[in-house]
Write a protein that holds these residues in place. Structure first.
Motif, PDB file in Angstrom:
ATOM      1  N   GLU A  31       0.748  -1.266  -0.339  1.00 36.32           N
ATOM      2  CA  GLU A  31       0.355  -0.383   0.311  1.00 36.32           C
ATOM      3  C   GLU A  31       0.590   0.951   0.346  1.00 36.32           C
ATOM      4  N   ARG A  32       0.715   2.085  -0.866  1.00 33.11           N
ATOM      5  CA  ARG A  32       0.773   3.412  -1.292  1.00 33.11           C
ATOM      6  C   ARG A  32       0.421   4.130   0.157  1.00 33.11           C
ATOM      7  N   THR A  33       1.660   5.095   0.751  1.00 34.51           N
ATOM      8  CA  THR A  33       1.331   5.806   1.760  1.00 34.51           C
ATOM      9  C   THR A  33       0.626   7.254   1.445  1.00 34.51           C
ATOM     10  N   GLU A  34      -0.580   7.858   1.890  1.00 33.05           N
ATOM     11  CA  GLU A  34      -1.377   9.277   1.060  1.00 33.05           C
ATOM     12  C   GLU A  34      -0.050  10.000   0.815  1.00 33.05           C
ATOM     13  N   GLU A  35       1.459  10.439   1.647  1.00 34.96           N
ATOM     14  CA  GLU A  35       2.301  10.749   1.597  1.00 34.96           C
ATOM     15  C   GLU A  35       3.183  10.479   0.923  1.00 34.96           C
ATOM     16  N   LYS A  37       2.586   9.158  -2.078  1.00 38.49           N
ATOM     17  CA  LYS A  37       1.528   9.318  -3.663  1.00 38.49           C
ATOM     18  C   LYS A  37       1.703  11.481  -3.741  1.00 38.49           C
ATOM     19  N   GLU A  72      13.513   2.964  -0.104  1.00 38.72           N
ATOM     20  CA  GLU A  72      13.207   1.691   0.825  1.00 38.72           C
ATOM     21  C   GLU A  72      13.390   1.114   0.877  1.00 38.72           C
TER      22      GLU A  72
END
Length: 98
Positions: A31-35, A37, A72
């Motif tokens: 899941e890509r975090t909102e940060e 994105k 990452e």
């Protein structure tokens, strides 16, 4: 746990292309975090201001992706090491090097 094993685990867990069979696809858990994105969009917005050709933009995007993957992976490896050290401390085995 070896760095090689953890690196392979990271690649399986972080790949967004989902090359695994359905039901065995750990990539689905990524899941890509909102940060993340927002940072990706901000980077794209900055690139837009330079009026790069498609080839130039692709080269910059590829370099950025390599740097992001390396960062990452580094965070993943360090997180596992710290987790192992914490587990040892909680088990009363001392901090030691993981």
């Amino acid at each position: 746990m070896s760095k090689d094993f953890l690196t392979r685990l990271w690649w399986v867990c972080s790949a967004e292309d989902g090359l695994c069979k359905e039901g065995l696809n750990l990539c689905e858990l990524y899941e890509r975090t909102e940060e993340g994105k927002q940072a990706q969009q901000a980077f794209a917005d900055v690139l837009d201001t330079f009026g790069l050709t498609l080839a130039q933009r692709t080269e910059v995007d590829n370099a950025d992706n390599r740097q992001l993957d390396a960062a990452e992976l580094q965070g993943f490896l360090n997180g596992w090491r710290l987790c192992a050290m914490l587990q040892g401390e909680l088990a009363g085995k001392g901090g030691g090097k993981a």
